[in-house]
Design an enzyme around this catalytic site. Structure first.
Site, PDB file in Angstrom:
ATOM      1  N   GLU A  86     -25.339 -31.103 -51.878  1.00  0.00           N
ATOM      2  CA  GLU A  86     -26.015 -31.639 -53.056  1.00  0.00           C
ATOM      3  C   GLU A  86     -27.092 -32.631 -52.650  1.00  0.00           C
ATOM      4  OE1 GLU A  86     -25.920 -30.575 -57.000  1.00  0.00           O
ATOM      5  OE2 GLU A  86     -24.376 -30.083 -55.545  1.00  0.00           O
ATOM      6  N   TYR A 305     -18.218 -41.967 -46.615  1.00  0.00           N
ATOM      7  CA  TYR A 305     -18.612 -40.956 -47.595  1.00  0.00           C
ATOM      8  C   TYR A 305     -17.385 -40.280 -48.192  1.00  0.00           C
ATOM      9  CZ  TYR A 305     -21.318 -37.353 -49.885  1.00  0.00           C
ATOM     10  OH  TYR A 305     -21.882 -36.542 -50.832  1.00  0.00           O
TER      11      TYR A 305
END
Length: 722
Positions: A86, A305
């Site tokens: 993304e 992350y």
């Protein structure tokens, strides 16, 4: 001085990164995607190699204008969006809009937002990874083709407002199939026999469970007791005992900590331990990743992350964890080696596992800077990660087998001799098989072979087999991951979508299929079997992974799916009859016009309305009674769903008791017949995550004031749930 423009997705992330870069860097945010396929038409040219038509998203015009102006004044532009498909796609769209060559060194990524990681990324920019971007593009176009062609069919054949999709439709079918399995389940009777025995002292008594019989060769054969008569045969054979110890087996074993969190396991654990929905977990985790304002430290990112399949850990993180473990617990609680965990495949190794990024920021030390939910999730991630580098739990085990007249009984026990990682992260209780009635974990006294055991009591217990449990968000996410359906970033939005569409509903934590969900899923199964087929959907995910790895062309993946799917849609337009979705009747009549009253679905859940709407606008809420009575007037209690706070309920008096004007209202359920010993106010059950505690309903009561002072010494940002 040259100006360098760094573009990230969110303002919070830009603020965090800004702490680590000099004054010659300008950091701004794109606020997520800036371009997408149009909502008014398909936006994909299926006749010309599935060429997409991207347009500036509605509401992003000003963002794009500002980015262009800033880009014109910059000497260098670096695209620092998230390090996944993304993020790579957003970077590619930004490059297109800002006229940046995707092959130039314009892209930077970092797995954690720390000073060293950000500065290292700045030193090593790279070209945009088109394999990653194309994998996202293929998924987006694939989902558009499925949704854009199937959803109108559902509107036409069932009703408006419905949708279908590759992942959401499979997830719905998984829930539906489990519910059907539960409905079709036929309980089978079985019996257990428990014997309470002692080697001589009642203080040493323990329980043995019946196991089976000894055959002619001396081997023990398991015996399933199907009825009372089977159990009675055993009871008659044993009589009053005694039992003789046949064997005692002693041993040791170790229990190792679980791997660090991936996106999936974080959502599962937050659901089980904290009661968080997958959507809530990912929202809070995103805040922790992008950065929160820490007193004395500024905007700081606390975790790495959060969208990852990997359980890999960096050497630096391991060393930092071990240092904390030694300081807090002692060197004996720290492994002498780096505990490593294996990923399922190489494609999952792009990032590290989810872990803390600042090991000097212990959750307890910064609690006052975090909201309650941020603190809970950060503590969960912190403890899970530290546990990975802690010593194993060590246990002594003992198994006892005893018999009487050829009837064999068994018991096994465990004693923790060294807790190891369990001093920090106790996961044993959750994972032990609590339903193993035949051979539960017992406390067994010292025994020897041949020792006689006095029979203190023996009883038979009737049991019935139970169906598999309904899915929860945690177990559905686990199933999606095991089947290979979707990816870490899709689990939370998938579950949110099928809840919003009313295909499934929540009963507490349980996910249940709705009538609407059954109708839609059955129609898709009968006419588009591939859309709800687990293996097909998993295979499609594998092909998208191959696009990411550069092994497959994205156009080829689409061409292998769309022509056949499009033909099925065209055939279904003609072959499927319109399905009439009959609302459920209440069996009552409308007090205004005499028409039938029906159950209907609204924005805030079910309600009752007149069948003659719009001529008659009569509606009423569905009355749900709570357990207990109104503490003020003794009447019944009604349960209401809050319109302002989704999935939150409150309680009111039904006003049918001694006082028809009673104005009782409470977020918390009153405890029947219990009043505060200090002020006399009624007591309520206050929920904190998975636990509940009795509290005085009077906020000014000294009991609440004391608790408030004790708990908040730390948390100035905690918000009262009310």
């Amino acid at each position: 001085m040259s100006k360098k423009l760094v573009i990230v997705e969110s303002p919070a992330k830009s603020k965090t990164i800004g702490r680590y870069l000099g004054s010659d860097y300008i950091i701004t945010a794109s606020l997520g995607h800036i371009r997408d396929l149009p909502s008014s038409n398909l936006g994909v040219d299926v006749k010309h190699n599935y060429k997409p038509l991207y347009i500036t998203m509605k509401g992003k015009e000003k963002v794009v204008r500002d980015l262009k102006l800033m880009a014109q004044e910059a000497d260098e532009i670096l695209l620092a969006t998230d390090p996944d498909r993304e993020g790579e796609a957003i970077a590619w769209h930004l490059a297109k809009v800002l006229k940046i060559d995707p092959d130039s060194k314009c892209r930077i990524t970092f797995n954690e937002i720390t000073k060293s990681a950000v500065q290292e990324a700045i030193k090593n920019p790279r070209a945009i990874n088109m394999n990653l971007a194309n994998a996202q593009q293929a998924r987006r176009i694939l989902d558009r083709l499925v949704g854009y062609e199937l959803s109108p069919l559902l509107w036409k054949k069932i009703r408006k407002g419905l949708s279908a999709g590759r992942v959401q439709s499979v997830a719905t079918k998984i829930v539906m199939d489990r519910d059907a399995e539960i409905d079709a389940f036929n309980p089978e009777e079985y019996w257990l026999i428990k014997a309470v025995v002692t080697p001589g002292k009642n203080t040493d008594k323990f329980v043995l469970g019946y196991y089976g019989t000894v055959d002619g060769s001396g081997k023990v054969k398991k015996d399933d007791l199907k009825c009372l008569e089977d159990a009675q045969v055993v009871l008659d054979a044993v009589g009053t005992g005694p039992l003789t110890v046949d064997s005692i087996k002693k041993g040791t074993k170790e229990r190792n900590p679980y791997p660090p969190f991936t996106t999936s396991t974080l959502q599962q654990e937050a659901s089980k331990r904290l009661g968080f929905s997958s959507k809530k977990t990912m929202s809070i985790a995103q805040q922790l990743y992008e950065g929160v304002e820490i007193a004395g430290a500024g905007q700081t990112a606390l975790v790495s992350y959060i969208r990852t399949d990997s359980v890999r850990i960096s050497e630096e993180a391991v060393e930092a964890a071990k240092k904390i473990i030694k300081e807090r617990f002692g060197s004996e609680y720290c492994t002498s080696f780096k505990r490593q965990y294996k990923n399922k495949n190489s494609a999952q190794d792009a990032h590290e596992a989810i872990r803390p990024t600042h090991f000097d920021l212990d959750p307890r030390a910064i609690r006052s800077s975090l909201t309650t939910d941020q603190y809970k999730l950060y503590q969960l991630i912190w403890d899970r990660f530290l546990a990975t580098q802690m010593a194993s739990c060590k246990l002594d085990t003992v198994t006892c087998q005893a018999s009487c007249n050829g009837r064999v009984f068994r018991a096994s026990g465990e004693t923790v001799t060294f807790k190891g990682f369990l001093v920090l992260y106790d996961d044993v209780a959750e994972d032990q098989n609590k339903t193993d009635d035949q051979d539960g974990k017992a406390s067994i006294p010292p025994l020897e072979d041949g020792m006689k055991l006095e029979l203190l009591d023996i009883k038979s217990l009737q049991k019935f087999t139970t169906p598999p449990p309904h899915y929860t968000e945690a177990t559905l996410i686990k199933a999606l991951e095991e089947y290979g359906i979707g990816r870490p970033s899709t689990y939370a939005p998938t579950i949110s979508t099928i809840l919003e569409r009313k295909y499934i509903e929540k009963d507490g934590r349980l996910l249940l299929i709705t009538d609407l969900g059954k109708i839609v899923t059955n129609m898709l199964s009968e006419n588009f079997s591939e859309i709800v087929d687990l293996s097909f959907t998993a295979e499609m995910e594998t092909k998208l992974d191959e696009v990411e790895e550069g092994k497959e062309e994205w156009e080829h993946v689409l061409d292998g799916f769309y022509p056949g799917f499009n033909s099925q849609v065209k055939a279904a337009q003609e072959s499927i009859d319109k399905i009439t979705f009959e609302p459920e009747k209440t069996g009552e009549v409308c007090p205004q016009c005499g028409g039938e009253l029906l159950y209907k679905e609204g924005r805030y859940g079910k309600f009752i309305a007149c069948t003659n709407f719009p001529e008659c606008n009569y509606t009423q809420n569905i009355v749900v009674y709570a357990k207990g009575t109104c503490p003020r007037c003794g009447s019944g209690l009604l349960v209401h769903r809050s319109k302002k706070y989704r999935n939150k309920t409150f309680y009111t008096c039904d006003k049918k008791g001694a006082d028809p004007n009673c104005d009782f209202i409470s977020w918390d359920l009153p405890i029947e017949g219990k009043f505060c010993p200090e002020c006399g106010s009624y007591m309520v059950l206050k929920h904190f995550g998975k636990k509940a505690y009795p509290r005085c309903s009077n906020k000014d009561c000294t009991t609440n004031v004391r608790k408030s002072k004790k708990s908040s010494s730390g948390n100035k940002k905690d918000n009262d749930e009310e």
